[in-house]
Every structure is written in structure tokens, then in C-alpha cells.
Design a protein around this motif. Sequence first.
Motif, PDB file in Angstrom:
ATOM      1  N   ALA A 153      -8.786  -4.870 -41.962  1.00  0.00           N
ATOM      2  CA  ALA A 153      -9.870  -4.488 -42.370  1.00  0.00           C
ATOM      3  C   ALA A 153     -10.652  -3.496 -41.339  1.00  0.00           C
ATOM      4  O   ALA A 153     -11.259  -2.651 -41.554  1.00  0.00           O
ATOM      5  CB  ALA A 153     -11.001  -5.289 -43.144  1.00  0.00           C
ATOM      6  N   THR A 154     -10.765  -4.262 -40.007  1.00  0.00           N
ATOM      7  CA  THR A 154     -11.480  -3.535 -38.979  1.00  0.00           C
ATOM      8  C   THR A 154     -10.948  -2.423 -38.531  1.00  0.00           C
ATOM      9  O   THR A 154     -11.409  -1.346 -38.226  1.00  0.00           O
ATOM     10  CB  THR A 154     -11.579  -4.596 -37.769  1.00  0.00           C
ATOM     11  N   ILE A 155      -9.520  -2.356 -38.633  1.00  0.00           N
ATOM     12  CA  ILE A 155      -8.597  -1.068 -38.427  1.00  0.00           C
ATOM     13  C   ILE A 155      -8.994  -0.128 -39.612  1.00  0.00           C
ATOM     14  O   ILE A 155      -9.005   1.202 -39.132  1.00  0.00           O
ATOM     15  CB  ILE A 155      -7.447  -1.620 -38.173  1.00  0.00           C
ATOM     16  N   VAL A 156      -8.830  -0.569 -40.725  1.00  0.00           N
ATOM     17  CA  VAL A 156      -9.147   0.427 -41.669  1.00  0.00           C
ATOM     18  C   VAL A 156     -10.569   0.981 -41.726  1.00  0.00           C
ATOM     19  O   VAL A 156     -10.640   2.257 -41.893  1.00  0.00           O
ATOM     20  CB  VAL A 156      -9.022  -0.264 -43.305  1.00  0.00           C
ATOM     21  N   GLU A 157     -11.620   0.053 -41.425  1.00  0.00           N
ATOM     22  CA  GLU A 157     -12.911   0.719 -41.224  1.00  0.00           C
ATOM     23  C   GLU A 157     -12.827   1.858 -40.154  1.00  0.00           C
ATOM     24  O   GLU A 157     -13.656   2.749 -40.192  1.00  0.00           O
ATOM     25  CB  GLU A 157     -13.911  -0.521 -40.667  1.00  0.00           C
ATOM     26  N   ARG A 158     -11.929   1.514 -38.926  1.00  0.00           N
ATOM     27  CA  ARG A 158     -12.124   2.735 -38.013  1.00  0.00           C
ATOM     28  C   ARG A 158     -11.557   3.844 -38.436  1.00  0.00           C
ATOM     29  O   ARG A 158     -11.929   5.141 -38.204  1.00  0.00           O
ATOM     30  CB  ARG A 158     -11.313   1.976 -36.865  1.00  0.00           C
ATOM     31  N   LYS A 179     -10.936   4.896 -41.824  1.00  0.00           N
ATOM     32  CA  LYS A 179     -11.516   5.244 -43.198  1.00  0.00           C
ATOM     33  C   LYS A 179     -12.995   5.131 -43.309  1.00  0.00           C
ATOM     34  O   LYS A 179     -13.576   5.909 -44.262  1.00  0.00           O
ATOM     35  CB  LYS A 179     -10.815   4.657 -44.578  1.00  0.00           C
ATOM     36  N   GLY A 180     -13.343   4.862 -42.408  1.00  0.00           N
ATOM     37  CA  GLY A 180     -15.013   4.481 -42.521  1.00  0.00           C
ATOM     38  C   GLY A 180     -15.527   3.320 -43.104  1.00  0.00           C
ATOM     39  O   GLY A 180     -14.881   2.400 -43.678  1.00  0.00           O
TER      40      GLY A 180
END
Length: 778
Positions: free
Chosen positions: A19-24, A26-27
Motif C-alpha cells: 500500500a505504501t508503494i501504491v500510495e507513492r 497512485k496518490g
Amino acid sequence: MKKTISITYILLIVCMGIATIVERLKGTEFAATYIYGAWWFVALWALLAICSVIMIVRKRLAPATLMLHISFLGILAGAFVTYLTAERGSMHLRVGVPDNILVEAGTNRISMLPFTLELTDFHIVNYPGTDAPMDYVSVVTQYPTTPSRPPRGEEFFSHHNEMQAIQYGEETPNGHPREKGDSNSPSLGRAGEGPFQISMNNIASIDGYRFYQASYDEDMQGTHLLVSHDPYGIAVTYTSYIMLFLSLIAVFVKKIKKRVTVAALLLATSFTSTYANGPSKSPLKGDLTHGEPFCAILPALASSPFKGEREGLPTADIAHDLGSVAVLYNNRICPLNTAATDFVQKLSGKATWQGLSADEIFVGWMIYYDYWEQQPIIRIKNEEVQQIIGINGSWASLRNFYSPSNEYKLQKYLNDASLSISTRKAIREADEKVRIISMFYAGEFIKIFPLNNHWYSPGSTQLPKNTPTKEFQFIKRVMDQVVHATLVNDTQTAATLIAKIRNYQREHAPIPSTLDVEVVYNKILTQRWPIMLFLTASLILCIVTIMRKNSRNMHKALLTLQILLFAYTFASIILRWIISGHIPLSNGFETMQFMACAIITITLLMRRRTPLLNPLGPVVSSFALLVSMIACGSPQLTPLMPVLQSPFMSIHVMMVMLAYSLFAILALLSIQALVTKQGAETVTSLSKQLLYPSVALLAIGIFIGAVWANVSWGRYWGWDPKETWALITLMIYAVPLHKTFFPYSDRTYHWYILVSFLAVLMTYFGVNYLLPGMHSYA
């Protein structure tokens, strides 16, 4: 059941990491919607909680351990209650305009508060004598509201258009400016209550709603507030936090009874430290050779034929005296020596050059600028940049950056997309050094004259028109006189004039009493040899000790190294604390310095009980100092951001950094146990003893941080990458504490601890550089 818990536990850790990578990529909103706020993610936590309850019921746990597990379940329950019942949103208030419109977070739906607020005042509180914000303060009054429906559709947009019109001084859609008591405003029934003051880390609780300062309008006539209504979730969560803290104390008491005193000693240490509380143009202003250096501060004297006793340099005494004069730099009142040190370091990479101090170089450049523009003081590492500016080797002068026709050689390369990324980066870095000199000439490094809460450079053309004649003449002329005295080598007159500048500063601004202390600190901070000496000595002694070459002299050498290392780190922290006025734990450099001091302190306190730590402690401490020097540099002191001015900040960072320090020691113990089989049982026993306080300190640090977040932002958990990885680290290190799920051998245990340290590295370093968020400052 064990398999279900294990699989769920691993899935949660993996999902949070992804999730932390996705947040980076995709926002934040995407990650919050599709992962952190998704039903399946909540279901995973619920499944883990249910299975844990079943295991707790089946297994007879000691009272303290039982309360500890129940507290974690309570924290999850509080989060679930908040997820189901909490209301969050934001309000925009303008001075004198009552409003009760709440924009709900996430959905942007509109609702109405059961009362009305009116902003009566908004102001910024600055640090004394500077323009640096220390706090943002909104003062509101509460009024009861006549029931009415919230605006919808076009009505809502009409309302916000009116707010925009007010903000920018325009008329409202009906052609009239909105005034206090306008018919479009909520109807007020009686006199207001309050006033309530809302600022950073100072929330206002009104009828169960909590209001937090978020931002403000540029014209200082409006404020943006975060609103939270979560009476049930916060109650459950805070109760669980208290239970967690009490249960940890109970567990430690139990360990003490068994004579395992390591945990108690570490916890006492942490609390003691807590409360010790066209044509290419030059970026320079004007022409390089015949321009107006220093904003034309010294137009007559700068070209004077007089020289000091050393070419291009003032006397050492004059340079030192000027270096101790107060200056506004980095939004902070500090000695000129701090600005000079920063200036020389940015150009040459060191605080000295060819045996000259930063003060001598800085003051010399102020007076003999033509001489210093020809000196090779600018370090250029990249060979391609060296070729562009036409130098052989790593050192360039300012003149090297310009052609005989005064064209800036780097100009055409700054935006050249055909160059490699590394070359463009090197060109930008070289250009930045030239622009630093431009800032120096513009007077950005020498704002030494305070007047009406503003600071001005010598000879400034921007003095207010109503400046008294006495102050006007002093600011305009005194530095000319200092320069003249310097040029003719009249040290006594220069010292008298510099003393007059100090007296002027004390009369017009709150000058800190720590300027001389900061000069000493700057000298300590810029010396790299002590760190390299500590690292070399600690590695040698550690290797010799592990090779079983113990002797009485070896023990004395280790103790001497530990004492010197403690004195160095402790003095650095105390000096920085005295100068800044707050516990230095606000950035990466300061936290690594604290980590180095914490590790060597723990080593000294436990040297008799746990002799295995004696050679390892200095190694970890020295590496922490090395990381602070290389990765973080030598950052100048700056005022704390308003949100960081909270007592929770110091406690939170101390606990977490103590935990990370112990995790580093655990990793070294594991390496020792895996490499050398002799004494492996003793190493394993010590490692397991240290694991308990390590996990406990991290848990306390995380949840104190959650309380701080709730006080500052209205939510105790926001799934920021740093928060998420700290939780992942806690969950990973908690596994070996549960032998039921991890029936490990000693060798497996050490491999697990060693690999687990990667999570610490990711949490502290990886997140800062790869996954920036609210915690990027540290």
C-alpha cells in the motif's frame, strides 16, 4: 487457528507494505480508498482480532500478558468504532461572517453543524525578532443556530462563490458584498460563547466537535479548520492506550522479579532522558567585474587600493568580532559565523579553506570581493562540468564560470535535455554554488540591522520612509566605517564600531544570549575527524575483542573510548539544545545524533551486566554519527515548524529512536552469533532479553505519536508511509516474542532478527527517500 492467524498476520504486513508503494505511485487518496479504507482490509484486521480472542480464551495467560493483548484488541476496536461512527470534515471561516457549513472529508458532501461559528480574529505569532511563524491562531465565537437545511447543488456553489468573492474583495453573485449579519448567513439566536482559541497543537472542543488549525487565507482574513466528531472511538482508543502502558509496566515488574533487569533499566534510562526535557546572463546581480556587489553596500570602499596585513583578508581579530555579531539567517537570529560557515561549506565542501576560517573568508569576500572572485574556492567534482568551465582539477574560481565577454558558461547547458541525468544534476549543483554567491552579493547572508521586527542588510535601499534619522544614518554608514578601519588595519576602531553594532541590535531586537555558544558549536559540528577516529578505534577494538584477545588494557581502552564517545555525543546534543531552545529531535541529523548518544549511554550503563555490548555499542554509535554526517550533512538550525512544537514530539521520537538503537544492537549480536559459535548461548540470551524492551519502546513511541497526531490533525492514525512502516516493524519484531507461532532454534532466531533489521532501515531511511509523506522532515 494458529495457521489462520499466521496467514492473516503475514497478509496484513504484505498489504501494508504494498500500500505504501501504491500510495507513492497512485496518490494518497487512491491508497486510502482502495486499500486502507477497503472492506477487505478491515475484514483482515477483524479476522485477526477474532482469532486472537479465541486463542486468548483457549490459552491461559498471565494477568499482565493478558491485559497487554486485550489492550491491542481494544486499540483495534477503537479504530473500528472510529471507522463506523466518526465524522470528519473541514470549515472555511471569514472574519465577521458566521457559518456552520461542514464539508465532509472524503465525500465532499455538505452538512451543517448544530451551532454556528464566527471568526473574530486570525493572526500569526512569529518567533521573537523574526518573520518566522511560530504558531497560527484562530479565535472563534460560538452561536446557537436556527435549524435549517444544508445548502445543496447550486445553493452550495453559490455559497462558496460568495466566500471566494469575500476572500478576493469582489461582489457576491447578487451584486452586493456580504456583510456581517447578512440574510444569507445562519440565523443567530443569542449572544455567543467563547472566544475559543484554535492553534497548532491547541484544539478547541465545542459541543463534542473538535476543531484543528489547518491553513489560512492569504489576506489573513480567513481560516481553514479541520473538524472531528469521534466521541466513542477516541474514548475506546485512549482507554486502550492507558491499558497498554499499564500492562507494559506490569510485564516489566514481572521480569524484575525474575531478576531480568535489562528492560527496567532501559525504560528508566529513556524516561530520565525525556524529562532532562538574449545573451546569456550571469545569475549575479549586475555585471561581474563592475557590478554592485553586496547590493552596492560599499560602493566607494570596495575598490579601495588599501589591503590588510594579508592580501584579500582582514585581521583575524576583526573577522572573529564580526563573526560573533547577530544576523538574521534561515529565519533565525544567529551569529554571523553561522552564515559564514554555511556559505564556505556550500562552496568548498568544508568550513575552512587553505587554513582560513569561515569568518576570515566571509569577511574578506565582503571587502576584497575582486580578489576572492579569482580564488579557486568552489569545488567541482564532475569532469564534464570541469571541461565546460575550462578548469583542470576539482577547484574553480567564480571567474572561471564566465567568458572574457562575461557570458555565463553554464547557461546554455542548464536546460539541455540531450545531456545525461547525472551531467544535468552536476551542472545544477555547480550553478547552485554560483547562485549562492549571488545571494551573498544581494545581502541575504548579512541582515544585521533589526528595525520594527524586520532585518536589513548594511546600506539597504529598502528601509521604511519613516525610519528615524539616527537609525537611518547608522544603518547606512556604520559598515562603511568598519570596512575603512579594516582596510587601514585599525583594529581598535573596528572593534569599537562592531561593539556599537551589537548595542544597536540589543536595543532593537531580542538578541539570544547563546551567540558565543553557537560559534563554539559550529566549530565542533564542522570537524569530521573525531567521527572517523571514533569509528576506526571502535572497529579495531571490536574485532580484537571478538577474536578473544581480551586483556586488562583492552577493557581500559574500551571504557576510555566509550566515555569519550559519550562526552562527544552528549555535548553536541546539549549545545544544540541550548542554542535552539528545544530538544533537538526534529530532523534526521538530530535523531541520528540522539541515537548515537542513546546507544553509548546504554552500553555504559550495562557494561558490567552485559559485557558483550562493550565492543558493539561504540561501533553502532560511531556508525550512527557517520550516517548523520554523510546522509544528513550538517544542517543549520532552523525554527521549529509550528506543528512540531509539542511535548509529544520529543517523547515520541525518543522512544522510537531508543527502540531503533536496540534493534541495531540486536542485529550486531545476531551477526556475532552467526559468525562466531563461541559463546553463542550467552549472545542469544542477551538478545532475547533486549528484544522485550525494544518492542515495548517502539510500541509506546508509536502510540504516543498517535496521540500527538490526534491533537494536531484530528486523527490518531492516517496511514502515512512512516506510520505504516513503523507498524510493520513492530509487527515483525513481535513475532519472536510468541514462541507458539515461532518455535525457532537459536540460529533461526538470529537470522530472523538480522533480516528484520531491513524493516528498520526501510522505516527510517527508505521511507524518507522513496516514500515521502508527513514525516519526511525526519
